[in-house]
Design an enzyme around this catalytic site. Structure first.
Site, PDB file in Angstrom:
ATOM      1  N   SER A 850      64.984  95.572  63.790  1.00  0.00           N
ATOM      2  CA  SER A 850      64.608  96.701  62.936  1.00  0.00           C
ATOM      3  C   SER A 850      63.546  96.297  61.925  1.00  0.00           C
ATOM      4  O   SER A 850      63.378  95.108  61.605  1.00  0.00           O
ATOM      5  CB  SER A 850      65.830  97.255  62.184  1.00  0.00           C
ATOM      6  N   HIS A 851      62.840  97.302  61.430  1.00  0.00           N
ATOM      7  CA  HIS A 851      61.826  97.128  60.377  1.00  0.00           C
ATOM      8  C   HIS A 851      62.102  98.181  59.318  1.00  0.00           C
ATOM      9  O   HIS A 851      61.741  99.345  59.474  1.00  0.00           O
ATOM     10  CB  HIS A 851      60.425  97.294  60.967  1.00  0.00           C
TER      11      HIS A 851
END
Length: 1017
Positions: A850-851
């Site tokens: 994830s970012h």
């Protein structure tokens, strides 16, 4: 003209010469070729049956019929007998090629010469892949095989065009069967290579042998041609005297003599004095002979149109290469500033066609000298790769675009026959094909060099050759029809006008943007539809495997206006077809969305010639092409603002609204269609390309399509990815924010990233800021080098129409299923996440990449962290590895992300005592962590690489002790087996060691941990 194809008799008696029917040559070739392959097949099955049917997936009885390569190249004696018979076949094959050229040559067309060249190269490459087997050198064997298949396209299509009657019908039938067999052959090949289906290779082999049979049968039809022409081959000593040399048919009189008047008209200098003879031969002062000079003149006239066409296509490729390099070169600065940096003003270079409003400049730019000069100056955009500083490269590329757009706009002004539009489309396909074969990077971009996969010097040399051809091209165009070939109505339609110039400008500007945005890379429309895996298989096509289908669709689209009336592709129904295709591409996923993208490719390519011609028909050239360029710039900005809205003024109005941009593109294209009878009447009936140019276009489109398929097959993985340490139950996982694949000095960073991934033996990798299928990033795929050279399964995360900065997952283990998440982002940029279930040594493990959003939006980060924690907790008790960009301090309490992720997600921090972190985190559950390392970024990006090493508990067992004390049992690496050690080469600081600027930092060494007592692994 009865003597046109006969050689004048020599003084040698007929009894001293051997005369045979040419049809016997074709028959001998057929029998020898069939004998070679047939003998190898019979002997192989008799002597080594189980060995030649076995492959990397299965053996007998699942596989029960051998492939061609296994039959002819692996075992004695069948390999040797085959090679002897094929060597005997070479003589008749070369003779067949020469005789067919002799029979079909004509001064009116260059097609026989093209077929002849393809036949010679085809024969030589056949010898190459026959005598250099895959066991000897796999790459050389495959390259020569691909070259052979490529040459079959002009050989077969040209052979059909050059024959008549029953021979043409038979050739057409055999060629149809040949090309039709490729489709199921490719299908079963994919079933074998990708899905590893037992028995698929046997089915593939049937179609492979069919290709061999059809190939031989196609050549055997030459026997019919030779018999019909009563062609004979005479063997004997050389004929004597000048008159024994046959003259070209068009210059022979009825009695076989040559007129000096005819020679003068052909451009051959003729002396009025009788030539001195010596023993019946020309004197030295008369050499080269008139016939020799005449032959040279004819050869030049025959091949010059081909050379001109090839040069124009390559210069179009250079146009697209320089044009598409501008945005990535300038956006380097925007990425580092995370906002408007000022270098964006380089976009104004595209407005240079406004200068064509200056009449003397426009007149000069349309001359041959002007075109050559402008093309030459624009090559600074290719040579910019040699400049060391990003700002210097930007200056060179900006200057090149200023010059180049002036030259191309001047060329579009004269596009009254559709030729420039067709060349523009061919250059785009060639550019996209070069990216498909070069890991999604254009090999002549200034952002690549020899270290990052560039072929800049080669591109420059070829461009110079094309310019030399252009500068020496005869003043009378060799590639444009004469004025008399147009009807009066067509001529009236081509008269300059001042009405409706604005809609035509908008249409051309939108078309240029659409081609760049969607079709400048074969994987872009796939990225729009990609959604992940299910039941161990991709739900849709993967870009690196199926990008060739996009190129085939582009070729079909560009083919349509060359074979159909213009009214077909300018009809309102065609516009509705294109709009419906765009809607499907945007709204649907997987194969349905990709099908929509393929139809968008066909639509956009098909309207290139008509749109460029409409813009060319207006008198106010400067303002017309200024508006074209302004439209392109506005659409560029709108497209970027849909995802970069947080960094630009007014960006909120286009936040996540790619649908509005796509609608605007097609709305601007609408005026290019005949909505009224009056508007439709202004469109020419068809493209007015000469028949020879039409043939060149169709042949090249076929070659480009076949090349794209063969490139994909060549790059198709021979075996599935395998972990670095099979059998140990150890795997390494890493997270790296790679800054859009642009390193600190503005070069593509794929290869540097891949080198570190390989050295660290990362089995699972999360890469962030990877959504590069946008114009500002060059429409690239950052994972291509790793998956093609190291072998990985890949999940690309949310696509460009999802408005995130992108995430990617690389895995050495099969991906059972995956889902893409758009994390809650009410205030800031959309945050992507990939949730994937991997089959790691037979155990299902959830991996989350994830970012999260930036620190400017605390509510976004809190909501995103809650969603990530829910995803991880939901998968309990399955083991989990979290690889993410979080923006939080270690141990921070709520509402900071750390506490939410660790406690609500039911996971552990890889090392809670490491307080020197801020962005990247590795979390885990249900695994033993045995090592942790932080590797410096080098010049690849602005963020380090973090790596965790994990061991899976034995099947049927869980983690013995998950207390912090048990998890934090530190160890020296010497106390662990070497399987657990990270590479020793990365020890040392920036001045003492490391590899390419990468080294273990923070702790200056990896951290190692013991397994708790009682652990079962």
């Amino acid at each position: 003209m009865a003597n046109a194809r006969k050689t004048l008799r020599s003084n040698k008696p007929l009894s001293e010469r051997l005369v045979i029917d040419a049809s016997h040559v074709a028959a001998i070739h057929t029998y020898l070729a069939l004998s070679a392959f047939g003998a190898a097949l019979v002997l192989g099955c008799a002597l080594h049956y189980t060995k030649i049917v076995k492959n990397g997936v299965a053996g007998y009885p699942q596989e029960w019929f051998p492939s061609v390569s296994a039959t002819i190249g692996d075992w004695y004696p069948e390999r040797n007998i085959f090679q002897i018979l094929i060597a005997m076949t070479s003589g008749p094959r070369f003779a067949l090629v020469f005789l067919q050229y002799f029979l079909t040559r004509s001064e009116h067309t260059s097609l026989p010469g093209l077929v002849f060249t393809a036949g010679v190269v085809r024969t030589l490459s056949c010898g190459g892949w026959v005598y250099i087997t895959s066991s000897d050198d796999h790459d050389v064997h495959d390259v020569l095989m691909v070259l052979y298949i490529l040459c079959n396209v002009p050989w077969m299509i040209g052979g059909i065009a050059c024959s008549n009657g029953k021979a043409r019908a038979r050739r057409r039938l055999v060629a149809t069967l040949f090309f039709a067999s490729i489709i199921p052959m490719v299908y079963f090949f994919m079933q074998h290579k990708v899905y590893r289906v037992p028995g698929a290779y046997t089915r593939y082999s049937f179609f492979e042998w069919s290709l061999i049979l059809f190939d031989i049968l196609f050549d055997s039809v030459a026997e019919m041609d030779f018999k019909a022409a009563n062609l004979q081959v005479a063997l004997g000593s050389s004929l004597k005297g000048r008159d024994s040399i046959p003259a070209p048919p068009a210059l022979l009189r009825g009695d076989g003599s040559i007129s000096k008047v005819d020679l003068k008209q052909a451009g051959v200098p003729v002396s009025t004095e009788p030539a001195p003879l010596t023993n019946g031969a020309p004197a030295e002062t008369d050499r080269p002979s008139l016939r020799t000079r005449l032959a040279r003149l004819e050869l030049l006239a025959e091949w010059r149109p081909v050379a001109s066409f090839t040069s124009d296509v390559y210069l179009s490729y250079i146009f697209w290469s320089i044009f598409t390099s501008l945005l990535p070169t300038l956006f380097y600065f925007s990425v580092w500033e995370l906002g408007i940096s000022g270098q964006e003003l380089a976009l104004l270079a595209l407005l240079s066609p406004l200068l064509l409003g200056i009449v003397p400049l426009r007149a000069w730019a349309r001359t041959q000298r002007g075109r050559v000069t402008l093309h030459a100056l624009s090559l600074t955009g290719i040579g910019a790769y040699a400049l060391g500083k990003p700002l210097h490269r930007l200056g060179a590329v900006t200057f090149a675009n200023v010059i180049m757009f002036i030259g191309w706009a001047a060329g579009w002004v004269d596009d009254r026959d559709g030729y420039q539009g067709v060349i523009m489309g061919l250059g785009l396909i060639l550019s996209s094909l070069s990216k498909l074969g070069n890991h999604s990077n254009n090999p002549v971009w200034p952002m690549v060099n020899a270290e990052s996969g560039g072929y800049n010097k080669t591109g420059l040399v070829l461009a110079i050759c094309a310019l030399i051809e252009l500068s020496t091209r005869p003043p009378i165009p060799l590639v444009s029809p004469t004025k008399t070939e147009r009807t009066p109505k067509e001529e009236a339609n081509l008269l300059p006008s001042t009405n409706n110039w604005l809609p035509a400008s908008l249409a051309l500007g939108s078309l240029i943007f659409s081609l760049h945005c969607l079709l400048s890379d074969s994987g872009t429309v796939i990225a729009w539809s990609w959604s992940g895996y299910e039941n161990g298989r991709p739900r849709g096509p993967l870009p690196h495997l199926y990008g060739s289908l996009t190129l085939v669709a582009q070729a079909i689209g560009l083919l349509l206006p060359t074979i159909l009336p213009i009214a077909t592709v300018t009809h309102p129904l065609w516009f509705l077809y294109g709009s419906a295709s765009a809607y499907t591409m945007y709204c649907y996923r997987d194969w349905y969305g990709f099908a929509g993208g393929l139809n968008v490719a066909i639509f956009l390519m098909s309207i290139i010639p008509s749109v460029t011609r409409q813009a060319a028909s207006y008198a106010k050239v400067g303002r017309t092409y200024f508006m074209v360029s302004l439209t392109v710039i506005i659409l560029y900005l709108a497209n970027v603002w849909t995802v970069a809205y947080a960094f630009v003024p007014g960006g909120a109005y286009l936040r996540e609204r790619s649908d509005l941009v796509l609608a605007a593109q097609f709305a601007a294209l609408a005026p290019a269609f005949g909505w009224t009878s009056k508007a439709a009447s202004r469109f020419p009936a068809s493209l007015t390309l000469t028949s020879s140019i039409g043939g060149y276009v169709r042949t090249l489109l076929a070659l480009l399509s076949l090349s794209s398929v063969l490139v994909s097959l060549y790059k198709w993985p021979a075996i599935g990815p395998t972990p670095y340490k099979p059998g140990t139950r150890i795997f390494n996982a890493g997270i790296w924010t790679v800054h859009f694949g642009i390193d600190n000095v503005g070069h593509d960073s794929q290869r540097r990233i891949t080198d570190v991934i390989r050295d660290m033996q990362l089995d699972v990798v999360g890469l962030l800021e990877t959504d590069l299928h946008r114009t500002v990033y060059g429409n690239r795929d950052l994972t291509r080098v790793a998956i093609e050279e190291l072998g990985y399964y890949v999940d690309l995360g949310p696509g460009p129409n999802m408005h995130t900065w992108g995430a990617a997952l690389l895995s050495k283990f099969p991906i059972i299923s995956s889902h893409h998440h758009l994390l809650p982002s009410p205030h800031g940029e959309l945050a992507p996440a990939i949730e994937a279930v991997l089959d790691i040594y037979g155990t299902e493990v959830t991996v989350v990449v994830s970012h999260n959003g930036q620190e400017e939006d605390p509510l976004d980060r809190e909501l995103q962290s809650r969603e990530l924690a829910r995803i991880m907790a939901q998968s309990h008790p399955r083991p989990v590895v979290f690889l993410g960009y979080v923006v939080t301090k270690p141990g921070a309490s709520r509402p900071a992300p750390y506490d939410i992720l660790v406690n609500d997600g039911r996971v552990h921090d890889i090392d809670p005592h490491d307080w020197d972190r801020w962005c990247e985190y590795v979390l885990y559950r249900g695994l033993y962590r045995t090592a942790y390392a932080r590797v410096s970024r080098g010049i690849v990006t602005d963020t380090e690489l973090q790596i965790g090493q994990f061991v899976l508990p034995k099947h049927g067992h869980g983690v013995t002790n998950e207390t912090e004390e048990a998890r934090m049992l530190r160890s020296w690496k010497e106390d662990l087996p070497e399987d657990h050690w990270f590479p020793m080469e990365y020890y040392g600081g920036p001045d003492e060691g490391g590899v390419n600027g990468h080294y273990y930092h923070v702790f200056n060494t990896p951290l190692y941990y013991r397994l708790p007592e009682g652990a079962v692994v």
